[in-house]
Design a protein around this motif. Structure first.
Motif, PDB file in Angstrom:
ATOM      1  N   GLY A  42       0.719  -1.378  -0.014  1.00 30.22           N
ATOM      2  CA  GLY A  42       0.045  -0.122   0.031  1.00 30.22           C
ATOM      3  C   GLY A  42       0.807   1.120  -0.099  1.00 30.22           C
ATOM      4  N   PRO A  43       0.330   2.302  -0.420  1.00 25.30           N
ATOM      5  CA  PRO A  43       1.136   3.670  -0.604  1.00 25.30           C
ATOM      6  C   PRO A  43       1.349   4.061   1.074  1.00 25.30           C
ATOM      7  CG  PRO A  43      -0.984   3.671  -2.004  1.00 25.30           C
ATOM      8  CD  PRO A  43      -1.031   2.472  -1.253  1.00 25.30           C
ATOM      9  N   LEU A  91       3.820   8.461  -5.792  1.00 22.77           N
ATOM     10  CA  LEU A  91       2.504   9.066  -6.199  1.00 22.77           C
ATOM     11  C   LEU A  91       2.221  10.235  -5.637  1.00 22.77           C
ATOM     12  CD1 LEU A  91       0.806   5.379  -5.332  1.00 22.77           C
ATOM     13  CD2 LEU A  91       0.934   6.527  -7.503  1.00 22.77           C
ATOM     14  N   PHE A 104      -5.482  10.432  -7.799  1.00 20.58           N
ATOM     15  CA  PHE A 104      -4.246   9.932  -7.810  1.00 20.58           C
ATOM     16  C   PHE A 104      -3.448  10.270  -9.166  1.00 20.58           C
ATOM     17  CE2 PHE A 104      -2.121   8.319  -3.930  1.00 20.58           C
ATOM     18  CZ  PHE A 104      -3.458   7.896  -3.116  1.00 20.58           C
ATOM     19  N   GLY A 105      -2.147  10.515  -9.471  1.00 21.23           N
ATOM     20  CA  GLY A 105      -1.623  10.451 -10.655  1.00 21.23           C
ATOM     21  C   GLY A 105      -1.160   8.960 -10.737  1.00 21.23           C
ATOM     22  N   SER A 106      -0.261   9.070 -11.915  1.00 24.62           N
ATOM     23  CA  SER A 106      -0.056   7.437 -12.522  1.00 24.62           C
ATOM     24  C   SER A 106       1.190   7.185 -11.775  1.00 24.62           C
ATOM     25  CB  SER A 106      -0.045   7.598 -13.794  1.00 24.62           C
ATOM     26  OG  SER A 106      -1.310   7.432 -14.508  1.00 24.62           O
TER      27      SER A 106
ATOM     28  N   TYR B  35      -9.930   1.634  -2.707  1.00 28.14           N
ATOM     29  CA  TYR B  35      -9.532   2.048  -3.789  1.00 28.14           C
ATOM     30  C   TYR B  35      -8.959   0.701  -4.563  1.00 28.14           C
ATOM     31  CZ  TYR B  35      -8.649   7.163  -2.170  1.00 28.14           C
ATOM     32  OH  TYR B  35      -8.801   8.220  -1.460  1.00 28.14           O
ATOM     33  N   GLN B  37      -6.388  -0.497  -7.682  1.00 31.16           N
ATOM     34  CA  GLN B  37      -5.174   0.187  -8.519  1.00 31.16           C
ATOM     35  C   GLN B  37      -4.798  -0.940  -9.375  1.00 31.16           C
ATOM     36  OE1 GLN B  37      -1.713   0.700  -6.054  1.00 31.16           O
ATOM     37  NE2 GLN B  37      -0.876   2.143  -7.561  1.00 31.16           N
ATOM     38  N   GLY B  40       0.819  -0.040 -12.973  1.00 33.14           N
ATOM     39  CA  GLY B  40       1.151   1.310 -13.850  1.00 33.14           C
ATOM     40  C   GLY B  40       0.230   2.504 -13.505  1.00 33.14           C
ATOM     41  N   GLU B  41      -0.559   2.274 -12.811  1.00 37.02           N
ATOM     42  CA  GLU B  41      -1.677   3.438 -12.572  1.00 37.02           C
ATOM     43  C   GLU B  41      -1.739   3.622 -11.044  1.00 37.02           C
ATOM     44  OE1 GLU B  41      -1.905   3.804 -16.508  1.00 37.02           O
ATOM     45  OE2 GLU B  41      -3.183   5.151 -14.973  1.00 37.02           O
ATOM     46  N   GLY B  42      -2.162   4.961 -10.766  1.00 37.51           N
ATOM     47  CA  GLY B  42      -2.407   5.293  -9.514  1.00 37.51           C
ATOM     48  C   GLY B  42      -3.978   4.514  -8.784  1.00 37.51           C
ATOM     49  N   PRO B  43      -3.983   4.381  -7.580  1.00 40.51           N
ATOM     50  CA  PRO B  43      -5.170   4.197  -7.000  1.00 40.51           C
ATOM     51  C   PRO B  43      -6.438   4.986  -7.452  1.00 40.51           C
ATOM     52  CG  PRO B  43      -3.455   4.250  -5.361  1.00 40.51           C
ATOM     53  CD  PRO B  43      -3.136   4.853  -6.299  1.00 40.51           C
ATOM     54  N   LEU B  45     -10.397   5.734  -6.582  1.00 37.41           N
ATOM     55  CA  LEU B  45     -11.512   5.664  -5.621  1.00 37.41           C
ATOM     56  C   LEU B  45     -12.622   4.868  -5.748  1.00 37.41           C
ATOM     57  CD1 LEU B  45     -12.286   6.860  -2.564  1.00 37.41           C
ATOM     58  CD2 LEU B  45     -13.279   8.739  -3.701  1.00 37.41           C
ATOM     59  N   LEU B  86      -5.184  -4.410  -7.422  1.00 34.19           N
ATOM     60  CA  LEU B  86      -4.822  -4.419  -6.095  1.00 34.19           C
ATOM     61  C   LEU B  86      -5.565  -3.475  -5.449  1.00 34.19           C
ATOM     62  CD1 LEU B  86      -2.503  -4.623  -3.922  1.00 34.19           C
ATOM     63  CD2 LEU B  86      -1.798  -2.513  -4.620  1.00 34.19           C
ATOM     64  N   LEU B  88      -7.101  -1.844  -2.045  1.00 29.79           N
ATOM     65  CA  LEU B  88      -6.513  -0.805  -0.908  1.00 29.79           C
ATOM     66  C   LEU B  88      -7.589  -0.554  -0.086  1.00 29.79           C
ATOM     67  CD1 LEU B  88      -3.696   0.977  -3.024  1.00 29.79           C
ATOM     68  CD2 LEU B  88      -3.257  -0.954  -1.309  1.00 29.79           C
ATOM     69  N   PHE B  99      -3.002   4.190   4.428  1.00 28.62           N
ATOM     70  CA  PHE B  99      -3.524   3.114   3.527  1.00 28.62           C
ATOM     71  C   PHE B  99      -3.046   1.522   4.033  1.00 28.62           C
ATOM     72  CE2 PHE B  99      -4.897   4.783  -0.583  1.00 28.62           C
ATOM     73  CZ  PHE B  99      -4.883   5.928  -0.265  1.00 28.62           C
ATOM     74  N   THR B 101      -2.254  -2.705   3.657  1.00 31.43           N
ATOM     75  CA  THR B 101      -1.347  -3.252   3.108  1.00 31.43           C
ATOM     76  C   THR B 101      -1.655  -3.983   1.804  1.00 31.43           C
ATOM     77  OG1 THR B 101      -2.325  -5.149   4.316  1.00 31.43           O
ATOM     78  CG2 THR B 101      -0.340  -4.213   5.295  1.00 31.43           C
ATOM     79  N   ARG B 104      -4.156  -8.302  -3.143  1.00 26.99           N
ATOM     80  CA  ARG B 104      -4.083  -8.428  -4.785  1.00 26.99           C
ATOM     81  C   ARG B 104      -4.727  -9.486  -5.314  1.00 26.99           C
ATOM     82  NH1 ARG B 104      -1.092  -6.088  -8.351  1.00 26.99           N
ATOM     83  NH2 ARG B 104       0.352  -5.388  -6.933  1.00 26.99           N
TER      84      ARG B 104
END
Lengths: 113, 109
Positions: A42-43, A91, A104-106, B35, B37, B40-43, B45, B86, B88, B99, B101, B104
C-alpha cells in the motif's frame, strides 16, 4: 487540468545523484499529498500540503527528502544523495480538502542504480 | 501508529466466484475508503464510508464499515476478469488517509 499529472513517468538515476519529481494537481484542489509505494504494498504517506504550506511532513524518511509547493498548485518532491533503497513508485494525489477522496496521478517510478 | 491490515494478501479465483476482502485495525477511523489500483496506474477511489455499520453497493461490489469503525469489508459477487487488481483500504488519520497493506486479486477466465 482534468487529472493529476506526474512527470517524469520513469526516472533512472545513479546512487548519490539528486532528483526532482513533479506533480501537477487538479485545478482548485487545495490539498496535495505525496506517497511512496513499493511493489505490491500500500502507499506510504510522505507529506501533505494544504495550499502552499506543508501541513504534515511526518512521513518524510529523512532529511534527504524535501518537497515544495510555492504557489499552491504544482509540487516538486526533491531527493538528495539518492540511495538504492529510495527506489519505488512515488505517487501524488490531490483533493478538495483533506477528508475528500483523493485523485491520484499515475506515479513516477524511480530506480536508483 | 495507525495500521490497517488487509487479508488475504493474495487471492486468485475463477470468474463467477464470490469473494470477500477484509480491512482491520485497532484504531477508530472517522471515515474509510476503498481504492482499486491497476499496474502502472495510481489508485482509483471506489467508495467512502463514514458511519459505523454503513453498507454501500457499487454494482457487484458491496462495502461495509464495521459498527465500531475499526474494520471494513469488500464483497464482490460473481467476479469478472476486469475486477483484477490491487484493492486498498484507507482510513482517515490526522488530515491524511493511511493506506492498508493491500489485497492483490486475480480473476481467471
Amino acid at each position: 487540468g482534468a487529472g493529476v499529472s506526474q512527470t517524469p513517468s520513469n526516472k533512472v538515476t545513479e546512487k548519490g545523484k539528486y532528483v526532482e519529481l513533479r506533480c501537477d494537481p487538479i485545478s482548485g484542489h487545495t490539498a496535495l499529498y505525496w506517497y511512496r509505494q513499493s511493489l505490491g504494498q500500500g502507499p506510504e504517506f510522505l507529506i501533505y500540503f494544504q495550499g502552499t504550506g506543508a501541513a504534515d511532513d511526518s512521513g518524510l524518511p529523512n532529511d534527504r527528502f524535501f518537497a515544495v509547493r510555492p504557489e499552491g498548485s504544482v509540487s516538486t518532491l526533491k531527493i538528495q544523495r539518492t540511495e538504492r533503497g529510495d527506489s519505488a513508485v512515488y505517487l501524488c494525489a490531490s483533493s478538495l480538502t483533506y477528508n475528500y477522496g483523493y485523485t491520484f496521478g499515475s506515479g513516477t517510478r524511480l530506480t536508483v542504480v | 501508529t495507525q495500521l490497517l491490515e488487509q487479508s488475504p494478501q493474495f487471492l486468485s479465483i475463477q470468474e463467477g466466484e464470490n469473494l470477500t476482502v477484509y480491512c482491520n485495525s485497532s484504531s477508530v477511523f472517522s471515515s474509510l475508503q476503498w481504492y482499486r489500483q491497476e499496474p502502472g496506474e495510481g489508485p482509483v477511489l471506489l467508495v467512502t464510508v463514514v458511519t459505523g455499520g454503513e453498507v454501500k453497493k457499487l454494482k457487484r461490489l458491496t462495502f461495509q464499515f464495521g459498527d465500531a469503525r475499526k474494520d471494513s469489508s469488500l464483497h464482490i459477487t460473481a467476479a469478472q476478469t476486469g475486477d483484477t487488481g490491487l484493492y486498498l483500504c484507507a482510513g482517515l488519520g490526522t488530515y491524511k488517509y493511511i493506506f492498508g497493506t493491500g489485497t492483490r486479486l486475480k480473476v481467471l477466465a
